[in-house]
Design an enzyme around this catalytic site. Structure first.
Site, mmCIF file in Angstrom:
data_model
loop_
_atom_site.group_PDB
_atom_site.id
_atom_site.type_symbol
_atom_site.label_atom_id
_atom_site.label_comp_id
_atom_site.label_asym_id
_atom_site.label_seq_id
_atom_site.Cartn_x
_atom_site.Cartn_y
_atom_site.Cartn_z
ATOM 1 N N LYS A 212 0.859 -1.187 0.000
ATOM 2 C CA LYS A 212 0.000 0.000 0.000
ATOM 3 C C LYS A 212 0.896 1.237 0.000
ATOM 4 O O LYS A 212 1.515 1.574 1.009
ATOM 5 C CB LYS A 212 -0.903 0.020 1.239
ATOM 6 C CG LYS A 212 -2.080 0.962 1.051
ATOM 7 C CD LYS A 212 -2.527 1.650 2.301
ATOM 8 C CE LYS A 212 -1.645 2.768 2.731
ATOM 9 N NZ LYS A 212 -1.537 3.902 1.781
ATOM 10 N N GLY A 265 6.848 5.470 8.163
ATOM 11 C CA GLY A 265 5.884 6.562 8.235
ATOM 12 C C GLY A 265 5.913 7.145 9.630
ATOM 13 O O GLY A 265 6.929 7.046 10.328
ATOM 14 N N SER A 266 4.789 7.698 10.052
ATOM 15 C CA SER A 266 4.821 8.416 11.324
ATOM 16 C C SER A 266 4.666 7.458 12.509
ATOM 17 O O SER A 266 4.095 6.366 12.394
ATOM 18 C CB SER A 266 3.741 9.493 11.331
ATOM 19 O OG SER A 266 2.497 8.896 11.096
ATOM 20 N N THR A 267 5.135 7.922 13.643
ATOM 21 C CA THR A 267 5.147 7.097 14.858
ATOM 22 C C THR A 267 3.732 6.696 15.305
ATOM 23 O O THR A 267 3.505 5.509 15.575
ATOM 24 C CB THR A 267 5.905 7.858 15.972
ATOM 25 O OG1 THR A 267 7.229 8.110 15.490
ATOM 26 C CG2 THR A 267 5.970 7.069 17.266
ATOM 27 N N VAL A 269 1.005 6.200 13.658
ATOM 28 C CA VAL A 269 0.401 5.184 12.778
ATOM 29 C C VAL A 269 1.021 3.815 13.070
ATOM 30 O O VAL A 269 0.314 2.811 13.212
ATOM 31 C CB VAL A 269 0.578 5.573 11.289
ATOM 32 C CG1 VAL A 269 0.175 4.421 10.377
ATOM 33 C CG2 VAL A 269 -0.251 6.805 10.957
ATOM 34 N N GLU A 293 10.094 2.000 10.559
ATOM 35 C CA GLU A 293 10.970 3.179 10.706
ATOM 36 C C GLU A 293 10.035 4.369 10.756
ATOM 37 O O GLU A 293 9.227 4.564 9.852
ATOM 38 C CB GLU A 293 11.943 3.270 9.538
ATOM 39 C CG GLU A 293 12.956 2.114 9.499
ATOM 40 C CD GLU A 293 13.757 1.950 10.781
ATOM 41 O OE1 GLU A 293 14.006 2.964 11.468
ATOM 42 O OE2 GLU A 293 14.112 0.813 11.123
ATOM 43 N N CYS A 327 12.918 12.219 7.006
ATOM 44 C CA CYS A 327 12.846 11.770 8.403
ATOM 45 C C CYS A 327 14.117 12.184 9.136
ATOM 46 O O CYS A 327 14.118 12.375 10.336
ATOM 47 C CB CYS A 327 12.669 10.272 8.443
ATOM 48 S SG CYS A 327 13.726 9.461 7.252
ATOM 49 N N GLU A 423 8.056 16.530 16.118
ATOM 50 C CA GLU A 423 8.406 16.504 14.697
ATOM 51 C C GLU A 423 7.545 17.518 13.951
ATOM 52 O O GLU A 423 6.331 17.555 14.128
ATOM 53 C CB GLU A 423 8.153 15.096 14.131
ATOM 54 C CG GLU A 423 8.626 14.954 12.698
ATOM 55 C CD GLU A 423 8.509 13.526 12.152
ATOM 56 O OE1 GLU A 423 7.430 12.923 12.276
ATOM 57 O OE2 GLU A 423 9.501 13.038 11.581
#
Ligand code: NAD
Length: 541
Positions: A212, A265-267, A269, A293, A327, A423
């Site tokens: 995805k 992606g983001s933490t 999620v 990551e 990132c 972030e």
């Protein structure tokens, strides 16, 4: 089966092309950019090698010219995710039984195509769809992805070569089986190379994958799929399923056949996915491998001995290239009082020079941020800085044509200020000026300020100070730089990933990552099995 132990080529990093005026690569890329910008393509799902058009359409636009539509892409629904599961299961039987060199050949060929005939296409899609400048597209969509596809086969072979000891009486073998289940790859918008690596690393190890892509990077994702097909990837090994992330994840994370998740992606999620896997843990055939990551709050700390010119360039490039949407981008600075005025003035001078605009104009250093959501979030941070800190340079934001945020330098007197901890993921860097005598104390502040630990850099000409920073910041970054900016990791040179809130630190583009996509079986064959159950010591005399 091959009757020989096949070697894979020794990998060498791809050399970035320069795109200098008059160069052939510049002409080819300009032509591809013009062609891609003049068409509006239709992007289907690709499941089991078949194109599927669902009719539920989303648009891919240029972030720097958001009314310009590049493509319409079809969104998957529940049925398509089920089809993708079936396709991955069907492809698995054949793919898992292929020898490594067969699977590797697909990705080595993909690397060769990307290095040559496909280079301009993937660069153009990344520039237009993700608003990367030519330099940023080249190091990502071309060089890094080529490197992933050339280095991973070599790492895989190294892994396969790690075999246990055999003796005269028994032979022992380690079989690196693919996971018993499918791998779900979920990729971010900000690196085309990550889009390419997350599905292909598990596939190289014999897994089949549902991929995805991020909704804002479907265009480059689609071209990666097409390139892999051109390289001979069999149908169903990787299934391209863009769509609603929550809906797709819900189905796959509820499936007993989930073998692993390869996420960037983001933490929040990733943590949400981990929680869901935890809730479902009794359901799965195996414990799913969770590789993620995630976010960062990357720092540059300068010692009073730092070389100011080098430090200032590292801040300018490290904070503002790709609009701070790496990132690894520097987003908090710690500069000693004695150097601040000169560092600030040098950085500000460069910022004033930086051109921002459409990435097709190669003079621009800064493009647009990815979408409206990012624009709104970063604008909110600028508002916060206006109220609670001091904007030294920049601070403007406009979204009438594209999502443009001016590179911004903020100064704060509070090392715990919100924008020093959270972030931002935009071209905004916040500086805290410390008293020269407080070097060690400031290192501890750097270590303790944010929940992340992805990248960080120290600038100093004093060996002892470098030693102190390396030691006190031991767990503050998974990629630590000395006298260099914290961005720009190269496959095979600086394996990439961070710990704490930044991820599972499985180092993309290394053997450590590939290890997560196999479940080893130890096989022992005894040459002379015992014929008596009794041991010698059991005799009376
Ligand atoms: P994101 O978390 O919004 O999206 C990443 C992927 O997750 C996308 O495919 C998205 O569709 C999907 N997703 C979103 N919500 C989901 C949900 N509820 N369930 C399942 N999937 C969901 O991140 P992004 O904006 O694409 O990328 C930026 C983030 O990625 C930043 O936090 C950045 O630090 C991080 N990042 C980290 C690394 C690293 O190596 N550590 C590399 C690149 C990006």
């Amino acid at each position: 089966m091959s009757a020989g132990i096949v070697r894979v080529p020794l990998p060498v990093n791809d050399a970035n092309l320069t795109y200098l005026p008059g160069s052939p690569e510049r002409a080819a890329l300009k032509a591809r950019l013009a062609a891609m910008a003049s068409e509006r393509i239709d992007i289907p799902l690709i499941i089991g090698g078949r194109e599927i058009r669902t009719g539920r359409l989303e648009r891919a636009v240029m972030p720097h010219d958001h009314r310009h539509v590049l493509a319409d892409w079809h969104k998957a629904d529940v049925r398509h995710v089920e089809q993708a599961k079936a396709a991955a299961a069907a492809a698995r039987r054949e793919w898992t039984s292929r020898p490594l060199e067969d699977r590797a050949a697909v990705f080595l060929r993909a690397a060769e195509l990307l290095a040559t005939t496909w280079r301009a296409t993937l660069n153009a899609a990344t520039m237009l769809g993700q608003s990367k400048t030519v330099v940023q597209a080249e190091i990502d969509a071309a060089s890094e992805l080529i490197d992933f596809w050339r280095f991973n086969p070599s790492f895989a072979r190294e892994l396969y070569s790690e075999q246990p000891i055999s003796t005269h009486t028994a032979s022992n073998q380690m079989e690196y089986r693919p996971l018993e289940g499918l791998v779900y790859a979920v990729t971010p918008f900000n690196f085309t190379s990550i889009g390419g690596n997350l599905p292909t690393a598990p596939a190289l190890m014999g897994n089949t994958v549902i991929w995805k892509p991020a909704s804002s990077a479907v265009l480059s994702g689609y071209y990666i799929m097409r390139l892999l097909e051109a390289a001979g990837l069999p149908p169903g090994v990787i299934n391209f399923v863009p769509g609603d992330s929550v809906q797709i994840s819900d189905i796959l994370l509820d499936s007993p056949e989930l073998g692993g998740i390869h996420f960037t992606g983001s933490t929040p999620v990733f943590q949400g996915m981990w929680k869901k896997v935890g809730d479902n843990i009794g359901r799965y055939r195996s414990y799913p491998r969770l590789v993620g990551e995630t976010g960062g709050k990357d720092f540059i700390i300068a010692h009073p001995s730092a070389a100011v010119e080098e430090l200032a360039v590292a801040i300018a490039r490290g904070s503002f290239e790709y609009q701070g949407q790496k990132c690894s981008a520097a987003s908090r600075l710690y500069v000693p009082q004695s150097l601040w005025a000169e560092v600030r003035d040098r950085v500000v001078a460069m910022m004033r020079e930086m051109k921002m605009g459409d990435v097709r104009d190669f003079r621009n250093f800064v493009g647009a941020v990815i979408d409206k959501k990012a624009f709104t979030k970063i604008s909110g941070c600028l508002e916060d800085a206006r109220r609670n800190a001091r904007i030294v340079q920049g601070g403007a934001a406009r979204d009438d044509r594209g999502y443009f945020i001016e590179p911004t330098l903020v100064e704060t007197a509070d090392p715990g200020y919100r924008l020093m901890r959270e972030e931002i993921f935009g071209p905004v860097v916040v500086a805290y000026v410390y008293a020269d005598a407080a070097w060690e104390e400031t290192l501890r502040i750097v270590d303790e300020t944010s929940p992340y630990a992805l990248t960080g850099a120290v600038f100093s000409r004093d060996r002892a100070a470098i030693g102190q920073a390396t030691s006190i910041l031991r767990y503050a970054a998974g990629n630590f730089y000395i006298n260099d900016k914290p961005t720009g990791a190269v496959v095979g040179q600086q394996p990439f990933g961070g710990a704490r809130g930044s991820g599972t630190n499985d180092k993309a583009g290394s053997k450590m990552n590939l290890l997560r996509w196999v479940s080893a079986r130890a096989i022992k064959e005894t040459f002379s099995p015992p014929r008596d159950y009794r041991y010698g010591c059991m005799a009376e005399q």
